[in-house]
Design an enzyme around this catalytic site. Structure first.
Site, PDB file in Angstrom:
ATOM      1  N   LYS A  71     -25.085   0.430  -8.188  1.00  0.00           N
ATOM      2  CA  LYS A  71     -24.346   0.129  -9.371  1.00  0.00           C
ATOM      3  C   LYS A  71     -23.329   1.228  -9.690  1.00  0.00           C
ATOM      4  O   LYS A  71     -22.275   1.196 -10.399  1.00  0.00           O
ATOM      5  CB  LYS A  71     -25.212  -0.063 -10.666  1.00  0.00           C
ATOM      6  CG  LYS A  71     -25.845  -1.287 -10.691  1.00  0.00           C
ATOM      7  CD  LYS A  71     -26.816  -1.154 -11.886  1.00  0.00           C
ATOM      8  CE  LYS A  71     -27.402  -2.710 -12.233  1.00  0.00           C
ATOM      9  NZ  LYS A  71     -28.113  -2.921 -13.421  1.00  0.00           N
ATOM     10  N   ALA A 132     -34.259   7.299 -20.131  1.00  0.00           N
ATOM     11  CA  ALA A 132     -32.819   7.641 -20.150  1.00  0.00           C
ATOM     12  C   ALA A 132     -32.231   7.288 -18.674  1.00  0.00           C
ATOM     13  O   ALA A 132     -31.475   8.145 -18.467  1.00  0.00           O
ATOM     14  CB  ALA A 132     -32.801   8.993 -20.382  1.00  0.00           C
ATOM     15  N   GLY A 133     -32.602   6.236 -18.218  1.00  0.00           N
ATOM     16  CA  GLY A 133     -32.203   5.797 -16.781  1.00  0.00           C
ATOM     17  C   GLY A 133     -30.888   5.062 -16.791  1.00  0.00           C
ATOM     18  O   GLY A 133     -30.272   4.901 -18.011  1.00  0.00           O
TER      19      GLY A 133
HETATM   20  P1  NAP Z   1     -34.193   3.670 -13.657  1.00  0.00           P
HETATM   21  O1  NAP Z   1     -32.534   3.953 -13.860  1.00  0.00           O
HETATM   22  O2  NAP Z   1     -34.988   3.817 -12.414  1.00  0.00           O
HETATM   23  O3  NAP Z   1     -34.530   4.509 -15.139  1.00  0.00           O
HETATM   24  C1  NAP Z   1     -36.066   4.485 -15.373  1.00  0.00           C
HETATM   25  C2  NAP Z   1     -36.280   5.424 -16.490  1.00  0.00           C
HETATM   26  O4  NAP Z   1     -37.726   5.331 -16.649  1.00  0.00           O
HETATM   27  C3  NAP Z   1     -35.939   7.104 -16.178  1.00  0.00           C
HETATM   28  O5  NAP Z   1     -35.417   7.524 -17.195  1.00  0.00           O
HETATM   29  C4  NAP Z   1     -37.374   7.386 -15.679  1.00  0.00           C
HETATM   30  O6  NAP Z   1     -37.471   8.689 -15.761  1.00  0.00           O
HETATM   31  C5  NAP Z   1     -38.166   6.883 -16.691  1.00  0.00           C
HETATM   32  N1  NAP Z   1     -39.455   6.474 -16.008  1.00  0.00           N
HETATM   33  C6  NAP Z   1     -39.947   5.979 -14.976  1.00  0.00           C
HETATM   34  N2  NAP Z   1     -41.274   5.960 -15.088  1.00  0.00           N
HETATM   35  C7  NAP Z   1     -41.749   6.852 -16.214  1.00  0.00           C
HETATM   36  C8  NAP Z   1     -42.889   7.250 -16.511  1.00  0.00           C
HETATM   37  N3  NAP Z   1     -44.365   6.998 -15.773  1.00  0.00           N
HETATM   38  N4  NAP Z   1     -43.142   7.832 -17.722  1.00  0.00           N
HETATM   39  C9  NAP Z   1     -42.072   8.263 -18.268  1.00  0.00           C
HETATM   40  N5  NAP Z   1     -40.729   7.837 -18.117  1.00  0.00           N
HETATM   41  C10 NAP Z   1     -40.611   7.220 -16.717  1.00  0.00           C
HETATM   42  O7  NAP Z   1     -34.308   2.243 -14.012  1.00  0.00           O
HETATM   43  P2  NAP Z   1     -33.332   1.153 -15.049  1.00  0.00           P
HETATM   44  O8  NAP Z   1     -32.495   0.509 -14.064  1.00  0.00           O
HETATM   45  O9  NAP Z   1     -32.957   2.019 -16.333  1.00  0.00           O
HETATM   46  O10 NAP Z   1     -34.416   0.018 -15.389  1.00  0.00           O
HETATM   47  C11 NAP Z   1     -35.726   0.413 -16.337  1.00  0.00           C
HETATM   48  C12 NAP Z   1     -36.318  -0.908 -16.671  1.00  0.00           C
HETATM   49  O11 NAP Z   1     -35.421  -1.737 -17.378  1.00  0.00           O
HETATM   50  C13 NAP Z   1     -36.777  -1.734 -15.522  1.00  0.00           C
HETATM   51  O12 NAP Z   1     -38.016  -2.316 -15.902  1.00  0.00           O
HETATM   52  C14 NAP Z   1     -35.994  -2.856 -15.391  1.00  0.00           C
HETATM   53  O13 NAP Z   1     -36.471  -4.204 -14.676  1.00  0.00           O
HETATM   54  C15 NAP Z   1     -35.376  -3.181 -16.540  1.00  0.00           C
HETATM   55  N6  NAP Z   1     -34.055  -3.713 -16.971  1.00  0.00           N
HETATM   56  C16 NAP Z   1     -33.946  -5.051 -17.478  1.00  0.00           C
HETATM   57  C17 NAP Z   1     -32.687  -5.797 -17.609  1.00  0.00           C
HETATM   58  C18 NAP Z   1     -32.631  -6.907 -18.345  1.00  0.00           C
HETATM   59  O14 NAP Z   1     -31.693  -7.377 -18.117  1.00  0.00           O
HETATM   60  N7  NAP Z   1     -33.708  -7.436 -18.977  1.00  0.00           N
HETATM   61  C19 NAP Z   1     -31.695  -4.983 -17.224  1.00  0.00           C
HETATM   62  C20 NAP Z   1     -31.763  -3.686 -16.478  1.00  0.00           C
HETATM   63  C21 NAP Z   1     -32.903  -3.139 -16.248  1.00  0.00           C
HETATM   64  P3  NAP Z   1     -37.632   9.714 -14.412  1.00  0.00           P
HETATM   65  O15 NAP Z   1     -35.913   9.660 -14.055  1.00  0.00           O
HETATM   66  O16 NAP Z   1     -38.030  10.999 -14.861  1.00  0.00           O
HETATM   67  O17 NAP Z   1     -38.122   9.043 -13.282  1.00  0.00           O
END
Ligand code: NAP
Length: 284
Positions: A71, A132-133
């Site tokens: 992305k 904050a991902g």
């Molecule tokens: P990402 O870029 O990998 O970001 C994940 C975030 O969660 C980071 O801030 C990460 O911190 C944090 N995190 C992961 N494990 C953690 C833990 N055990 N404790 C505290 N913080 C934690 O992922 P993303 O793309 O943002 O996606 C996040 C979620 O949103 C996923 O479940 C995805 O399926 C969902 N999503 C849904 C949609 C929709 O259309 N509904 C769209 C996009 C995403 P670190 O960097 O420190 O690991």
């Protein structure tokens, strides 16, 4: 589906893409509207990304979705990036127009549309974002367009929350470590809590982020971006305590609908899309 010589082609670029719901969701939508489009998986390795963008043009694709892990990296190969996607720093949708590949991000719009369709608004609300991902960046860009009372970003690595806040310099965020005393205080005052980490996602559906629901205001809305399961453990506990809840399915459908509308110019059949995703979830 009746593919012929004039079928318009849309793909999904990612690695891997085999798990994606998007082909099923979009093909169901094209069928429902009788549009001569087909949506295909395009697994692309990192080293092939530039060639893949050229390939879209060479093969006459009308557009594509972009998913993990491309992305951000794909942006440098595009002819143009929409200002919203530029602000978010990531692209999830490509449109080919007059031999130019243009990048968009429909996640921000998708989340805000989901919020509004369910009768909620971030206006005059204290909003708290957990994580904050990548998805959080889109949520922050979307929410920052409304007149919120306050916006707190919580992350286990405080600098990640601070970095996200720095991407929107015109907007005032508070960044807090998770957990911390500041986190607990912000949580107890929040009107809208948006969970954007993968904690609780299938197959780890029994897990939940460390949020004590008893600490929330009784009226607080709890949102989870996860759509598999449709109702995460966090949302189950929040709903049982009487909170309004919003799961990730609605955002998934709205971000897909926005992409569909960019490609076809037609109103997306949202209920058809949702039924297609639900069928996949039921089969899993
Ligand atoms: P990402 O870029 O990998 O970001 C994940 C975030 O969660 C980071 O801030 C990460 O911190 C944090 N995190 C992961 N494990 C953690 C833990 N055990 N404790 C505290 N913080 C934690 O992922 P993303 O793309 O943002 O996606 C996040 C979620 O949103 C996923 O479940 C995805 O399926 C969902 N999503 C849904 C949609 C929709 O259309 N509904 C769209 C996009 C995403 P670190 O960097 O420190 O690991």
């Amino acid at each position: 589906m009746n593919i012929n010589g004039t079928t318009q082609k849309i793909g999904i670029i990612g690695w891997p893409v085999g798990h994606s719901f998007s082909p099923c969701l979009h093909n169901a939508a094209f069928d429902a509207l009788g549009l001569n489009y087909v949506y295909v998986p395009l697994p692309v390795e990192k080293t092939q990304l530039a060639d893949a963008v050229k390939g879209l043009l060479a093969l006459g694709f009308a557009g594509a979705n972009v998913t993990v892990p491309h992305k951000v990296a794909i942006m440098e190969y595009l002819d143009e990036v929409d200002p919203v996607a530029e602000k978010i720093g990531a692209v999830n949708t490509l449109v080919v127009r007059q031999k130019r590949v243009i990048g968009y991000n429909t996640d921000a719009l998708g989340f805000m549309a989901a919020l509004h369709r369910h009768g909620f608004s971030a206006n005059a609300q204290r909003v708290m974002l957990l994580g904050a991902g990548g998805a959080a960046r889109a949520i922050a860009a979307g929410v920052s367009r409304e007149q919120v009372k306050s916006f707190t970003i919580a992350a286990r690595r405080l600098e990640q929350a601070q970095n996200l806040a720095a991407t929107l310099p015109d907007f005032t965020f508070t960044s807090v470590g998770w957990p911390s005393n500041d986190f607990s205080l912000a949580l107890s005052q929040a009107d809208i809590i948006i969970h954007s980490t993968p904690i609780g996602m299938f197959p780890h559906s029994a897990e939940q982020p460390s949020v004590d629901i008893a600490d929330l205001k009784a009226s607080a809305l709890v949102c989870d971006l996860i759509y598999n399961p449709v109702k995460t453990r966090l949302l189950q506990i929040a709903a049982a305590a009487g909170h309004p809840v919003l799961g990730g399915m609605s955002m998934l459908i709205e971000q897909a609908a926005a992409a569909f509308e960019l490609w076809t110019g037609e109103n997306a059949p949202r209920s058809v899309m949702e039924q297609a995703v639900q069928r996949l979830l039921d089969q899993a």
